[in-house]
Scaffold this motif. Structure first.
Motif, PDB file in Angstrom:
ATOM      1  N   GLY A   1       1.103  -1.103  -0.025  1.00  0.00           N
ATOM      2  CA  GLY A   1      -0.106  -0.059  -0.047  1.00  0.00           C
ATOM      3  C   GLY A   1       0.744   1.302   0.385  1.00  0.00           C
ATOM      4  O   GLY A   1       1.993   0.985   0.762  1.00  0.00           O
TER       5      GLY A   1
ATOM      6  N   ALA B   1       0.387   5.190   0.934  1.00  0.00           N
ATOM      7  CA  ALA B   1       0.376   5.895   1.873  1.00  0.00           C
ATOM      8  C   ALA B   1       0.370   7.347   1.304  1.00  0.00           C
ATOM      9  O   ALA B   1       1.552   6.858   1.125  1.00  0.00           O
ATOM     10  CB  ALA B   1      -0.751   5.767   3.100  1.00  0.00           C
TER      11      ALA B   1
ATOM     12  N   GLN C   1       2.130  10.834  -6.605  1.00  0.00           N
ATOM     13  CA  GLN C   1       0.813   8.929  -6.290  1.00  0.00           C
ATOM     14  C   GLN C   1       0.556   8.965  -7.708  1.00  0.00           C
ATOM     15  O   GLN C   1       1.324   7.457  -8.183  1.00  0.00           O
ATOM     16  CB  GLN C   1       0.196   9.128  -5.437  1.00  0.00           C
TER      17      GLN C   1
ATOM     18  N   SER D   1      -3.529   4.877  -2.042  1.00  0.00           N
ATOM     19  CA  SER D   1      -4.366   5.126  -1.647  1.00  0.00           C
ATOM     20  C   SER D   1      -4.198   6.374  -0.796  1.00  0.00           C
ATOM     21  O   SER D   1      -3.406   6.346   0.264  1.00  0.00           O
ATOM     22  CB  SER D   1      -5.385   3.655  -1.276  1.00  0.00           C
ATOM     23  N   GLU D   2      -5.554   7.178  -0.302  1.00  0.00           N
ATOM     24  CA  GLU D   2      -5.160   8.183   0.313  1.00  0.00           C
ATOM     25  C   GLU D   2      -6.196   7.659   1.811  1.00  0.00           C
ATOM     26  O   GLU D   2      -6.292   8.330   2.503  1.00  0.00           O
ATOM     27  CB  GLU D   2      -5.969   9.347   0.093  1.00  0.00           C
TER      28      GLU D   2
ATOM     29  N   LEU E   1      -6.984   5.644   4.931  1.00  0.00           N
ATOM     30  CA  LEU E   1      -6.317   5.241   5.660  1.00  0.00           C
ATOM     31  C   LEU E   1      -6.931   3.562   5.932  1.00  0.00           C
ATOM     32  O   LEU E   1      -6.032   3.290   6.483  1.00  0.00           O
ATOM     33  CB  LEU E   1      -5.519   5.927   7.254  1.00  0.00           C
TER      34      LEU E   1
ATOM     35  N   GLU F   1      -8.656   1.452   4.242  1.00  0.00           N
ATOM     36  CA  GLU F   1      -8.043   0.941   2.960  1.00  0.00           C
ATOM     37  C   GLU F   1      -6.765   0.352   3.169  1.00  0.00           C
ATOM     38  O   GLU F   1      -6.133  -0.915   3.367  1.00  0.00           O
ATOM     39  CB  GLU F   1      -8.494   1.844   2.203  1.00  0.00           C
ATOM     40  N   ILE F   2      -6.028   1.495   3.079  1.00  0.00           N
ATOM     41  CA  ILE F   2      -3.861   1.197   3.822  1.00  0.00           C
ATOM     42  C   ILE F   2      -4.291   0.586   4.472  1.00  0.00           C
ATOM     43  O   ILE F   2      -3.325  -0.672   4.215  1.00  0.00           O
ATOM     44  CB  ILE F   2      -3.504   2.695   3.206  1.00  0.00           C
TER      45      ILE F   2
ATOM     46  N   SER G   1      -2.879  -3.628   3.040  1.00  0.00           N
ATOM     47  CA  SER G   1      -1.943  -3.678   2.587  1.00  0.00           C
ATOM     48  C   SER G   1      -1.107  -5.251   4.072  1.00  0.00           C
ATOM     49  O   SER G   1      -1.465  -5.027   4.675  1.00  0.00           O
ATOM     50  CB  SER G   1      -1.320  -2.831   2.684  1.00  0.00           C
TER      51      SER G   1
ATOM     52  N   VAL H   1       3.059  -1.008   3.984  1.00  0.00           N
ATOM     53  CA  VAL H   1       2.673  -0.318   3.874  1.00  0.00           C
ATOM     54  C   VAL H   1       3.838   0.405   3.730  1.00  0.00           C
ATOM     55  O   VAL H   1       4.780   0.877   4.459  1.00  0.00           O
ATOM     56  CB  VAL H   1       1.740   0.765   4.958  1.00  0.00           C
TER      57      VAL H   1
END
Ligand SMILES: Nc1ncnc2c1ncn2[C@@H]1O[C@H](COP(=O)(O)OP(=O)(O)OP(=O)(O)O)[C@@H](O)[C@H]1O
Ligand SMILES: [Mg+2]
Lengths: 526, 310, 325
Positions: A291, A293, A300, A479-480, A482, A484-485, A489, A492
């Motif tokens: 991931g 972040a 990104q 991803s922004e 967190l 989800e991250i 992941s 990270v």
């Protein structure tokens, strides 16, 4: 200051039909002064439709709207503005080539008659921005502003018109966590003044943090209306989807195999001619999700585009499945085993005017399976497309529906289905669930984890020569979000100003730690 | 070669360039209003032709050049209204409907001329007005200050247009509906109303441009504009959708033509290269457009009809 | 507004357009003669006081004298492809003679004429029948009138600068311009004769600026050819500069300054062509109008006080051509 016991707004029995869709089905909805009444629902549930009716953008087929207890007719935004309704749209309604002050003053009577009165408008903007903590330069041209700043312009626009009822349709979808915090501070000031807010968001923790009451829509109809007290993310998700939803996906520990994506010393220029990716190194192994972040705008986008071959690097190398693909054309990189889910769904991921099946075919169109001497084999194509629609649970009226008319979540599923059907060695997924509702996000998350574990190497499946994990997909997820991250992941990596600040284990790292790294501050143990 | 570019030649070229530029300038300014509001009118040349005939005919009948100009303006106004109706209200495909307006103007102006006039008869032209003092300045006087009143008015229209577009609420509305009509609509700006107004201004200016052309030449003939309306449309891009840019474009176009003419009169261009020289204006225009157009962004909603809720 | 209404409005608009565009072709009714039908396709207006009018007038006079019975005209087809379409249409309508009056239409004849072996085509101004058995070609020896008027222009010029405005340096225009220039130099060997080909047959504004430019270079007598010269004539008139016209009598445009015009009378050769066709010869011959065969005439402006000695110079030059021819 206002009488808080009688509602500003009452919508009664609102029904709205679009061809083939019942977008609002006898909806009752009200807002009291000083409260935040949230509308919650899956993509396509009818949230935007309801508030657009309130703002005079669509006429309702049935039902009535009362403001301050009086029935009003809202035939155009002008009517709505006159009744004190303001709206911050899901897509910003700002003219990019005009200045902040011009955007704010559009449609208003000028104190100088036919001439614009931008000076007076600018002064008032500064007053409002001081009062509500909305930092803005009235003379800035909108296209130069960041997303957060544009949102402030939208809010100022509504305040300038003295809106007592403010609609916010997914205002946080494109904001960084810091910007969201700032926005909420402003919004609370607005409710303190006795204004009523209608809030729409897919992010449950935001909803819980901001709302007073929550109304849930499903397929156009109200399925529940509850005060925020006692609500939890799980209970809300269940009301929305109509079943239990797993907010954090289950996953087995990763079994990383060989390195499938390797980025070394990559330097990439951004659109404005400054370095966006600055000597970045990373590698992703088969069978793991790395991931990335970071606050948006830290390279990104450029990183993902460069890996996919859509942008040229200044220096450095990129390897996919051991093949050097630096500077190669996108087709070549795909042939090497890369699949790409871009950040801008509608601009880069799918062609809105094309049908669902055409979008599903975009990569494979020239394969002999679907093309015979220049002609499409429609039978095979339709079969393959229907398979994908079924397995990926794409909710579309038909294969012939144009992709642009699907909801965000379903468009994303079309893209995922297309990209994963090529059994990639490496998958780069940018913001895979931004603006996507909980049900669809849950599905996409599960799919990503499955892909990590799935056998994709056909050769391996036949020969069974290598270890199991060496045949899975390597996933780079940017991803922004967190949640989800941390939820998905295996490792990270935090990106800041085009460099990886450090790589942490999501099992042991804290959000604060990652948050600081996102702000460019390295902690000692990272 | 040196003595060729005498002061007299330079004066002649500049004065001629200005005269050639004026009809283009007016039509192009009008088109700018329309395009800034998001409406592309490919019918400019047709409106110019009918405006030219109306202007010619009015002067033929009354002898008054200002009535002629008024007639051109009125015809342009009505055709502007008609174009607005087709493009804004009927939401027709603008690339096609404009060609319809062009063909209508081309055919109708000729038909009216044949039926009402027949054999060409010369009419009064705009009188030259020397601006006191300024017109006496050596060189500069004959270049810039010994023209007819319409020339001065046309150039005065440039700052006026700039002011309208940039400093008035109407101009701001034009820019907004041409760029992002949905946003303007949500603030209660009438997209259709603004576009109607802008497009009608465009038609009126095209009509005036035609009238100016016919009355300056003192004659009417089939297809009198010879495609000037299409050059006016190209100049909108060349001028980056700004009145000042358009002025430079029109002057450049006029200057190249005037220079080539002057060089031919002086027989400096060898006869067998004359064809090449004839292409120079076109080539330079295309090159300039190609170079300039790279840096220009057209109004985002140009040619896109607006419907609320889409 | 519903689709039907929209459609109806659009159809109405396009019907108007079509009406406006189509109206320039009209055909006379049958009257007398032995049913000989002639069609003309020409690039400019029938009353352009120039190229097209000269032919339209000629055919109409044949009709008046009963040589032909029906005349159809499509004028203003300045786009050659449109002209070619009209030529083909007339041929398939069974006209006996189709006159393609414009050198720009020539390129289409080898495609069209073989498809209609029973129809005769006349093409001008040109001197080429493409070897086709059913194509005549005709031209005007416009250099003759040019020379005559050039001699007079030289005599009238005080500045010894005589300017010429031309369209594109081809065909009839080139012939005339070269003849006129030669005439001026015969009259005054030291004269300056700037020629400005504006490279357009239709750009009136450019023709006007070309005249201005020539006057700026000192010209006090001007001439020019093709339909865009109306722009030059109005400039000449405004500046009091003398004008010699060609292709038709241009006096009415500017009675104060037009000295004389070379006028084309195609009647003579047309009558020959018609009788050829009636006799079964559908093409293969070249015709030219000259002073000698009466096809060229210098028409003087009676309102212009032309000195007798200058008039005599002109008459003598014409006579020389008549004698030689
Ligand atoms: N202009 C339109 N024409 C036809 N159908 C429409 C239109 N606008 C919305 N719909 C349909 O109405 C339904 C409700 O859409 P709406 O935009 O209100 O959903 P939403 O709840 O706001 O979804 P999201 O979370 O994706 O923003 C959807 O099925 C959508 O496809
Ligand atoms: Mg929505």
């Amino acid at each position: 200051m206002t009488d808080r016991s009688s509602p500003i707004l009452e919508m009664k029995g609102i029904t709205k039909r679009f061809p083939g869709v019942l977008a609002n089905d006898n909806v009752d909805f009200d807002v009291y002064p000083g409260e935040v009444h949230t509308l919650l629902g899956e993509n396509g549930a009818g949230k935007s439709t309801l508030v657009k009716i309130l703002y005079g953008l669509y006429p309702a087929d049935e039902g009535e709207v009362l403001i301050d207890g009086e029935v009003v007719s809202l035939d155009s935004p002008t009517d709505a503005i006159e009744h004190g309704v303001g709206m911050i749209h899901q897509h910003f309604m700002l003219v990019p080539t005009l200045t902040v002050a011009e955007n704010v003053s559009l449609g208003l009577k000028s104190s100088r008659g036919a001439l614009t009165d931008l000076k007076a408008v600018s002064e008032r903007i500064l007053e409002l921005s001081n009062e509500y903590g909305l930092d803005l330069d009235p003379s800035a041209v909108v296209w130069q502003l960041s997303v957060g700043e544009r949102q402030r312009v939208e809010i100022i626009k509504a305040l300038y018109r003295d809106a007592r009822l403010l609609i916010l349709d997914e205002p946080t979808a494109v904001l960084t966590p810091q910007e969201v915090d700032q926005l909420f501070v402003t919004l609370r000031k607005l409710t303190d003044d006795g204004r009523g807010l209608i809030f729409i968001s897919h992010k449950l923790h935001e909803v819980l943090a901001l709302s007073t009451r929550i109304t849930v829509l499903r397929r156009g109809a109200v399925t529940g209306q509850i005060p925020v007290e006692g609500a939890t993310r799980e209970s809300l998700a269940n009301m929305m989807v109509g079943r239990a939803v797993k907010l954090t996906p289950d996953k087995l520990p990763a079994e990383p195999g060989e390195i499938a994506l390797k980025v070394q010393d990559l330097i990439v220029m951004g659109d404005r001619g400054v370095i966006a990716v600055d000597g970045l190194n990373l590698s992703v192994r088969r069978g793991e999700i790395l991931g990335i972040a970071g606050v948006s705008g830290n390279g990104q986008r450029e990183l993902a585009e460069t890996i996919a071959g859509l942008r040229q690097s200044e220096s450095g190398t990129i390897e996919v499945a051991g093949i050097d693909v630096t500077g190669a054309r996108p087709r070549k990189i795909r042939d090497a085993g890369l699949a790409y889910v871009p950040e801008e769904r509608m601009r880069e991921g799918a062609i809105g005017d094309f049908t669902v099946w055409e979008n599903l075919l975009l990569i494979d169109y020239s394969s002999p399976e679907y093309l015979r001497s220049g002609f499409f084999k429609f039978g095979a194509i339709k079969e393959h497309s229907q398979d994908l629609v079924d397995t990926f649970d794409i909710r579309t009226p038909s294969l012939e529906t144009s992709c642009g008319s699907l909801s965000g979540g379903n468009i994303q599923k079309v893209i995922m289905a297309r990209e994963l059907s090529s059994s990639p060695t490496v998958l780069v997924a940018s913001q895979p669930t931004r603006g996507v509702d909980i049900g669809a996000a849950e599905y996409i998350h599960r799919r990503l984890i499955d892909t990590r574990n799935e056998l994709t190497d056909a050769e391996f499946i036949h020969a069974k020569l290598i270890e199991h994990r060496n045949a899975c997909t390597a996933i780079l997820m940017i991803s922004e979000d967190l949640d989800e991250i941390f939820g998905l992941s295996d490792r990270v990596a935090v990106i800041y100003e085009g460099k990886i600040m450090g790589i942490v284990d999501p099992e042991t790292a804290t959000r604060e730690e990652v948050g600081l790294m996102m702000a460019g501050i390295t902690t000692t143990n990272a | 070669m040196g003595e060729v570019f005498t002061a007299a030649v330079l004066v002649a070229v500049v004065a001629s360039a200005i005269r050639l530029a004026v009809p283009l300038l007016l039509a192009s300014l009008g088109e700018t209003f329309g395009q800034r509001s998001g409406v592309l009118n490919l019918g400019v040349d047709g409106i110019m032709l009918l405006g030219a005939f109306a202007g010619y005919y009015a002067v033929l009948k009354t002898g008054n050049v200002w009535l002629g100009l008024l007639a051109g303006a009125i015809v342009g106004l009505f055709l502007g209204l008609a174009s607005s109706f087709i493009a804004v209200t009927l939401k027709a495909e603008q690339g096609i409907s404009g060609i319809g307006v062009y063909l209508f103007g081309l055919g109708m102006s000729d038909l009216l001329f044949q039926k009402l006039v027949g054999t060409p008869i010369p009419i009064n032209t705009f009188p030259k007005v020397d601006i006191p003092i300024l017109s006496d300045i050596p060189y500069l006087g004959p270049m810039f200050f010994q023209h007819s009143t319409v020339v001065y008015l046309a150039f005065a229209a440039i700052p006026v247009s700039t002011f309208i577009i940039n400093r008035t609420t109407f101009g701001m509305n034009i820019r907004a509906v041409g760029e992002y009509p949905e946003a303007a609509d949500t603030l209660g700006v009438s997209v259709a109303g603004t576009r109607w107004a802008a497009e009608t201004i465009g038609g009126t200016l095209a009509g005036i441009a035609g009238g100016v052309l016919a009355i300056s030449l003192g004659i009417f003939q089939q297809n009198l504009t010879n495609g000037a309306g299409f050059i006016a449309i190209a100049l909108v891009y060349f001028g980056a959708f700004t009145p000042l840019g358009i002025m430079w474009g029109a002057l450049l176009f006029g200057a190249i033509n005037a220079l080539v003419l002057e060089l031919k009169t002086l027989e400096i261009i060898p006869r067998d290269l004359s064809n090449l020289a004839a292409m120079a204006p076109a080539i330079i225009t295309i090159l300039a457009l190609a170079v300039v157009a790279r840096r220009i962004r057209a109004p985002a909603a140009l040619t896109k009809p607006f419907t609320r809720g889409h | 507004m519903n689709r039907i209404t929209k459609l109806a409005i659009l159809i109405a608009v396009f019907a108007l357009v079509a009406a406006a565009c189509g109206s320039d072709s009209d055909s006379g009714s049958d009257s007398g003669g032995d049913g000989f039908r002639v069609a003309i396709v020409a690039p400019s207006a029938s009353n352009d006081l120039a190229f097209t009018q000269s032919m339209v007038d000629a055919v109409n006079s044949l009709k008046d004298s009963g040589v032909v019975s029906e005349v159809a005209i499509t004028d203003g087809t300045f786009v050659p492809e449109d002209g070619a379409t009209a030529i083909r249409d007339y041929a398939s309508d069974g006209y006996d003679l189709v006159i393609a009056h414009g050198s720009q239409y020539g390129a289409f004849l080898p495609e069209i004429a073989p498809d209609f072996p029973d129809v005769s085509f006349a093409w001008g101004t040109a001197a080429d029948t493409y070897g086709l058995p059913n194509v005549f070609s005709y031209e005007a020896a416009s250099d003759q009138g040019g020379r005559v008027m050039g001699i007079m222009a030289a005599a009238l010029s005080q500045s010894d600068v005589v300017g010429i405005v031309g369209p594109i340096e081809v065909g009839d225009a080139k012939l005339y311009v070269d003849g006129f220039k030669a005439g001026v130099l015969v009259g005054k060997p030291g004269a300056d004769v700037p020629v400005n080909y504006i490279d357009s047959f239709s750009d009136v504004a450019l023709a006007s600026e070309a005249a201005t430019s020539l006057i700026g270079a000192g010209a006090d007598v001007l001439s020019g050819t093709a339909q865009m010269v109306v722009g030059a004539i109005t400039v000449a008139k405004a500046d009091g500069v003398l004008w010699f016209g060609t292709q038709a009598n241009q006096t009415s445009l500017a009675p104060e300054i037009v000295v004389a015009s070379q006028v084309y009378h195609w009647e003579g050769i047309l009558e020959e062509i018609v009788s050829n066709v009636k006799g079964g010869t559908l093409g293969g011959e070249l015709y030219s109008i000259t002073f000698a065969n009466g096809g060229l005439v210098i028409e003087y402006n009676d309102d212009y006080p032309l000195p007798d000695d200058v008039r005599e110079l002109g008459d003598n030059a014409v006579k020389a051509f008549e004698d030689a021819g």
